[in-house]
Design a protein around this motif. Structure first.
Motif, PDB file in Angstrom:
ATOM      1  N   ARG A 137      12.427 -15.070 -40.019  1.00 18.67           N
ATOM      2  CA  ARG A 137      12.262 -13.929 -40.925  1.00 18.67           C
ATOM      3  C   ARG A 137      10.779 -13.621 -40.975  1.00 18.67           C
ATOM      4  O   ARG A 137       9.958 -14.529 -41.131  1.00 18.67           O
ATOM      5  CB  ARG A 137      12.766 -14.252 -42.315  1.00 18.67           C
ATOM      6  N   MET A 138      10.455 -12.351 -40.803  1.00 19.89           N
ATOM      7  CA  MET A 138       9.067 -11.935 -40.895  1.00 19.89           C
ATOM      8  C   MET A 138       8.942 -10.885 -41.988  1.00 19.89           C
ATOM      9  O   MET A 138       9.760  -9.961 -42.071  1.00 19.89           O
ATOM     10  CB  MET A 138       8.533 -11.375 -39.585  1.00 19.89           C
ATOM     11  N   THR A 139       7.923 -11.054 -42.819  1.00 23.05           N
ATOM     12  CA  THR A 139       7.570 -10.056 -43.814  1.00 23.05           C
ATOM     13  C   THR A 139       6.334  -9.333 -43.313  1.00 23.05           C
ATOM     14  O   THR A 139       5.303  -9.968 -43.056  1.00 23.05           O
ATOM     15  CB  THR A 139       7.290 -10.711 -45.189  1.00 23.05           C
ATOM     16  N   LEU A 140       6.465  -8.031 -43.124  1.00 17.12           N
ATOM     17  CA  LEU A 140       5.355  -7.190 -42.709  1.00 17.12           C
ATOM     18  C   LEU A 140       4.883  -6.419 -43.938  1.00 17.12           C
ATOM     19  O   LEU A 140       5.697  -5.806 -44.640  1.00 17.12           O
ATOM     20  CB  LEU A 140       5.800  -6.214 -41.616  1.00 17.12           C
ATOM     21  N   THR A 141       3.587  -6.455 -44.198  1.00 16.66           N
ATOM     22  CA  THR A 141       3.010  -5.791 -45.364  1.00 16.66           C
ATOM     23  C   THR A 141       2.052  -4.702 -44.906  1.00 16.66           C
ATOM     24  O   THR A 141       1.182  -4.944 -44.068  1.00 16.66           O
ATOM     25  CB  THR A 141       2.257  -6.814 -46.244  1.00 16.66           C
ATOM     26  N   TYR A 142       2.244  -3.505 -45.458  1.00 15.01           N
ATOM     27  CA  TYR A 142       1.335  -2.395 -45.169  1.00 15.01           C
ATOM     28  C   TYR A 142       0.014  -2.651 -45.868  1.00 15.01           C
ATOM     29  O   TYR A 142      -0.016  -2.961 -47.062  1.00 15.01           O
ATOM     30  CB  TYR A 142       1.923  -1.070 -45.665  1.00 15.01           C
ATOM     31  N   LEU A 143      -1.097  -2.534 -45.147  1.00 18.74           N
ATOM     32  CA  LEU A 143      -2.410  -2.713 -45.756  1.00 18.74           C
ATOM     33  C   LEU A 143      -2.702  -1.581 -46.733  1.00 18.74           C
ATOM     34  O   LEU A 143      -3.359  -1.783 -47.740  1.00 18.74           O
ATOM     35  CB  LEU A 143      -3.493  -2.805 -44.677  1.00 18.74           C
ATOM     36  N   ASP A 144      -2.197  -0.381 -46.435  1.00 15.75           N
ATOM     37  CA  ASP A 144      -2.289   0.764 -47.338  1.00 15.75           C
ATOM     38  C   ASP A 144      -0.941   1.465 -47.304  1.00 15.75           C
ATOM     39  O   ASP A 144      -0.674   2.245 -46.386  1.00 15.75           O
ATOM     40  CB  ASP A 144      -3.404   1.722 -46.901  1.00 15.75           C
ATOM     41  N   PRO A 145      -0.080   1.211 -48.301  1.00 17.35           N
ATOM     42  CA  PRO A 145       1.268   1.766 -48.258  1.00 17.35           C
ATOM     43  C   PRO A 145       1.344   3.263 -48.586  1.00 17.35           C
ATOM     44  O   PRO A 145       2.408   3.858 -48.498  1.00 17.35           O
ATOM     45  CB  PRO A 145       2.031   0.936 -49.285  1.00 17.35           C
ATOM     46  N   THR A 146       0.229   3.883 -48.921  1.00 23.14           N
ATOM     47  CA  THR A 146       0.233   5.298 -49.254  1.00 23.14           C
ATOM     48  C   THR A 146       0.773   6.113 -48.089  1.00 23.14           C
ATOM     49  O   THR A 146       0.255   6.052 -46.981  1.00 23.14           O
ATOM     50  CB  THR A 146      -1.197   5.777 -49.592  1.00 23.14           C
ATOM     51  N   GLY A 147       1.832   6.860 -48.328  1.00 25.28           N
ATOM     52  CA  GLY A 147       2.398   7.711 -47.293  1.00 25.28           C
ATOM     53  C   GLY A 147       3.225   6.971 -46.256  1.00 25.28           C
ATOM     54  O   GLY A 147       3.758   7.578 -45.341  1.00 25.28           O
ATOM     55  N   SER A 148       3.328   5.658 -46.345  1.00 28.04           N
ATOM     56  CA  SER A 148       4.114   4.869 -45.395  1.00 28.04           C
ATOM     57  C   SER A 148       5.011   3.906 -46.154  1.00 28.04           C
ATOM     58  O   SER A 148       4.823   2.705 -46.103  1.00 28.04           O
ATOM     59  CB  SER A 148       3.183   4.073 -44.469  1.00 28.04           C
TER      60      SER A 148
END
Length: 161
Positions: free
Chosen positions: A53-64
């Motif tokens: 299982r991999m958790t991917l985190t957006y560094l800047d979730p704005t707009g994504s």
């Protein structure tokens, strides 16, 4: 209608080195997240029928917005085939309440020896319709660039006296 996305890149390293980066959880955390994301492997079982299982985190979730939460994509990956040093076949299922991300996407990593290293081709089949095709293909290309940088840096450091 099922969709298939592809990307490829030549990596200046032998297939065994590339295969090693595909089958090492710390390596995957380093290179698999595309630009703008970071990743963490939550569990690991390297065998056909196993997975991670991999958790991917957006560094800047704005707009994504993420598939699992505003800032994350959580994906369960099963190993369908491990054929060293030629191929890794993964089955990916996203954790999401949105039916646009439902289903199992099959990702096949083909490693082909070339005179200058290894041609890595990633083929993603049955891509969920919620994943934008140009964004996905850009993400695949970004991951391949990260893979090349990761493996090539290790090849260079192993050649140093």
């Amino acid at each position: 209608m099922s969709r298939t996305d592809r990307a490829d890149r030549t990596v200046a390293a032998p297939p065994a080195a590339v295969y090693g980066a595909l089958t090492d959880p710390r390596a995957l955390e380093s290179w698999l997240p595309p630009e703008g994301m970071r990743g963490h492997v939550d569990h690991w079982d390297l065998r056909p029928g196993g997975g991670f299982r991999m958790t991917l985190t957006y560094l800047d979730p704005t707009g994504s917005p993420g598939k699992t939460s505003d800032a994350t994509d959580v994906v369960d990956i099963g190993f369908a085939a491990l054929v060293p040093p030629e191929r890794v076949v993964q089955r990916a299922v996203f954790t999401s309440d949105d039916p646009a991300y439902a289903g199992t996407m099959t990702m096949t990593w083909h490693l082909t020896p070339t005179p200058t290293g290894t041609k890595v081709t990633i083929t993603a089949e049955d891509v969920p319709p919620g994943i934008d095709q140009p964004t996905h293909e850009s993400g695949l290309a970004s991951s391949l660039a990260n893979l090349a940088a990761y493996v090539e840096a290790r090849q260079t450091s192993h050649r140093q006296p």
